[in-house]
Design an enzyme around this catalytic site. Structure first.
Site, PDB file in Angstrom:
ATOM      1  N   ALA A   1      -6.839  36.952 -27.098  1.00  9.53           N
ATOM      2  CA  ALA A   1      -7.081  37.107 -26.278  1.00  9.53           C
ATOM      3  C   ALA A   1      -6.661  36.083 -25.031  1.00  9.53           C
ATOM      4  O   ALA A   1      -6.904  36.601 -24.111  1.00  9.53           O
ATOM      5  CB  ALA A   1      -8.833  36.578 -26.329  1.00  9.53           C
ATOM      6  N   ALA A   2      -5.959  35.396 -25.461  1.00  6.50           N
ATOM      7  CA  ALA A   2      -4.894  34.614 -24.256  1.00  6.50           C
ATOM      8  C   ALA A   2      -3.900  34.870 -23.458  1.00  6.50           C
ATOM      9  O   ALA A   2      -3.662  35.552 -24.265  1.00  6.50           O
ATOM     10  CB  ALA A   2      -4.222  32.828 -24.698  1.00  6.50           C
ATOM     11  N   PRO A   3      -3.519  34.771 -22.162  1.00  8.77           N
ATOM     12  CA  PRO A   3      -4.328  34.166 -20.764  1.00  8.77           C
ATOM     13  C   PRO A   3      -5.404  33.942 -20.965  1.00  8.77           C
ATOM     14  O   PRO A   3      -6.562  34.167 -20.545  1.00  8.77           O
ATOM     15  CB  PRO A   3      -3.270  33.697 -20.592  1.00  8.77           C
ATOM     16  N   GLY A   4      -6.004  35.264 -21.102  1.00 11.89           N
ATOM     17  CA  GLY A   4      -7.102  36.316 -20.734  1.00 11.89           C
ATOM     18  C   GLY A   4      -7.100  37.317 -19.388  1.00 11.89           C
ATOM     19  O   GLY A   4      -9.021  37.513 -19.356  1.00 11.89           O
ATOM     20  N   GLY A   5      -5.949  37.776 -19.812  1.00 15.70           N
ATOM     21  CA  GLY A   5      -6.365  38.991 -18.245  1.00 15.70           C
ATOM     22  C   GLY A   5      -7.381  39.409 -18.769  1.00 15.70           C
ATOM     23  O   GLY A   5      -8.906  40.654 -17.960  1.00 15.70           O
ATOM     24  N   LYS A   6      -7.151  40.464 -20.094  1.00 20.22           N
ATOM     25  CA  LYS A   6      -8.227  41.513 -20.414  1.00 20.22           C
ATOM     26  C   LYS A   6      -9.725  40.778 -20.895  1.00 20.22           C
ATOM     27  O   LYS A   6     -11.099  41.545 -20.752  1.00 20.22           O
ATOM     28  CB  LYS A   6      -7.965  41.967 -21.136  1.00 20.22           C
TER      29      LYS A   6
ATOM     30  N   ASP B   1      -5.436  43.604 -28.384  1.00 18.28           N
ATOM     31  CA  ASP B   1      -4.346  43.296 -27.637  1.00 18.28           C
ATOM     32  C   ASP B   1      -3.257  42.657 -28.424  1.00 18.28           C
ATOM     33  O   ASP B   1      -2.809  41.759 -28.305  1.00 18.28           O
ATOM     34  CB  ASP B   1      -4.617  42.611 -26.404  1.00 18.28           C
TER      35      ASP B   1
ATOM     36  N   CYS C   1       2.720  45.141 -25.875  1.00 23.89           N
ATOM     37  CA  CYS C   1       3.437  44.984 -24.759  1.00 23.89           C
ATOM     38  C   CYS C   1       4.706  46.000 -25.336  1.00 23.89           C
ATOM     39  O   CYS C   1       5.860  44.764 -24.910  1.00 23.89           O
ATOM     40  CB  CYS C   1       3.613  43.885 -24.111  1.00 23.89           C
TER      41      CYS C   1
END
Ligand code: SAM
Length: 467
Positions: free
Chosen positions: A116-121, A185, A238
């Site tokens: 999860a980091a940095p946390g956008g999603k 992700d 990505c």
């Protein structure tokens, strides 16, 4: 810039894009695109867009088709703006935003963001869940990155998220067949970030791609153990490397037995469909749409999705006690009035008070780095609120100082300065002449203060202040 790209990478991209390769190559001469999403859990689109000071400062433009996402001018130092400090906005690449943008979640959904980091999603998911009674487990095994994740979740003021720092195989022990949706992700070779972070180009190699693909399979094998039958798996990277994208998507269908399902409409609008052995996945290219490279695919675990039956407060065993009379008395004294916080959700662990949202019915026995909202702790027999409490519950505290957007008082507060009630020109104070309170902008809390004899003592954490 482009000449610095490894020859082997260029050869692979030529094979992948055919006639479109020249356009792809040209995109490296264009600047990276910046965007932010609005946190509608704390402010509505109408209220935010009606604020002329925010529009002038952020110089944003709405992203067509997205519900509440905006491009912004690269030259702005968005991280210093009051809207950022208040957790109203989260800066994220527009392609990365697309992954979670159109996802529909059932009522009271339990969602896991595994990498999860940095946390956008995570921010996008927690925002969706805030409106439907559900909750998010946001996990990041890397300690340094995990602390950035915690601080972002705190800044956005979410009450319905727990952050953990565990490897997928550890987390899987606590959550067998538990989540309605799991987002992976995945850590990847990052080819899609070469334009934004050219320094990462040097790390590119075929052997790194192979290493990433093996790790992705490993993460996914554990991720699916935590998904309920009928639950949704979202896989994204990505990178453009087929070994980490299409081949992993095929692995999810063929080896793990999942079905690829269609993506939310908005994804198909911006990203190119990529055929899988069965079904479709999507790739976002910088020469086609504004943003960096991104791959995304959506799957369903076989079976019927059952409604969540609450397990109750199973995790209450151990060292957590319900808030008692002493807790209430100390909080009332500190805030000079009891904040409007559901006491059924307030717990005490030793000298610390925490808030754990009603929907949260299972917590891991170890590895939690953000346990709901930290309300505060007892220091020298007095209760001191934590910054997390101001972010999440500022609106529920009696003493409030609403500062005008763009005002000198607001910028002084963000610099860590003390304010004087008698000199306040651009703000409205409501509350009493003592106790802790919250500084707000556009009705959204930023941080804390302590009122004493007309002096508004700054409690905005030193590490967060504008220098
Ligand atoms: N989802 C994030 C966002 O939207 O801000 C970006 C995630 S980044 C692409 C991948 C993350 O996976 C990194 O933070 C990395 O530290 C983490 N990671 C590395 N190894 C992992 C593993 N074995 N299991 C889970 N996460 C891992």
């Amino acid at each position: 810039m482009f000449t610095e790209l490894p020859e082997e990478f260029k050869k692979r991209m030529r094979a992948q894009l055919g006639a479109d390769y020249t356009e792809f190559e040209r995109s490296f001469d264009m600047p990276a695109v910046r965007a932010f999403s609005l946190n509608t859990a704390v402010i509505s689109v109408e209220q935010f867009e009606a604020c002329s000071e925010a529009a002038a400062e952020l110089k944003y433009k709405k992203i067509p088709g997205m519900q509440h996402a905006y491009y912004y001018d690269d030259d702005q130092h968005i991280g210093r703006s009051a809207y950022h400090h208040a957790g109203m906005i989260y800066s994220q690449d527009p392609a990365a935003m697309l992954v979670a943008e159109g996802i529909k979640l059932p009522e009271n959904a339990r969602v896991l963001d595994l990498c999860a980091a940095p946390g956008g999603k995570s921010v996008q998911l927690a925002e969706k869940l805030a409106g439907n009674g559900g909750f998010l487990v946001s996990n990041e095994p890397d300690r340094a990155r995990n602390s950035i994740l915690c601080s972002n979740i705190e800044r956005m003021g979410f009450k319905n998220a727990v952050v953990t720092c565990l490897y997928p195989e550890e987390l899987a022990n606590f959550y067998p067949a538990y989540f309605d949706a799991v987002l992976v992700d995945a850590p990847c070779s990052g080819e899609g970030m070469f334009r934004k972070y050219p320094e990462s180009i040097g790390q590119w190699s075929i052997s790194n791609i192979e290493h990433c693909a093996l790790r992705q399979k490993d993460i996914l094998r554990n991720a699916i153990l935590m998904l309920k039958p009928g639950g949704m798996l979202i896989y994204s990277t990505c990178t453009y490397a087929p070994e980490e994208d299409e081949e992993i998507a095929d692995y999810i269908c063929e080896d793990l037995g999942f079905d690829a399902v269609s993506a939310p409409e908005i994804v198909a609008e911006y990203a190119a469909a990529v055929p899988l052995k069965k079904g479709l996945a999507y790739k976002f290219y910088p020469h086609v749409s504004k943003g960096e490279g991104q791959f995304m695919a959506y799957f369903r675990k076989p079976g019927e999705l059952a409604k969540n039956e609450t397990l109750g407060r199973n995790w209450l065993s151990g060292n957590k006690k319900k808030a008692d009379k002493e807790c209430c008395m100390l909080m009332e004294e500190a805030f000079d009035g009891m904040p409007d916080i559901d006491l059924d959700c307030v717990f005490r662990i030793s000298d610390m008070f925490i808030y754990i949202d009603k929907g949260i019915d299972r917590l891991p026995e170890k590895g939690i780095t953000k346990n709901g909202v930290c309300i505060g702790s007892i220091e020298k027999k007095r209760f001191t609120p934590h910054h997390d409490c101001f972010s999440a519950f500022g609106c529920s505290i009696k003493n409030r100082l609403e500062l005008t957007p763009g005002s000198s008082e607001l910028s002084a507060y963000l610099h860590g300065e003390e304010l004087r009630l008698s000199l306040l020109e651009n703000g409205i104070y409501s509350g009493s002449d003592k106790g802790f309170g919250a500084v707000m902008v556009l009705g959204v809390p930023i941080g804390g203060f302590k009122m004493a004899g007309g002096r508004i003592k700054n409690h905005y954490p030193k590490g967060l202040r504008n220098l």
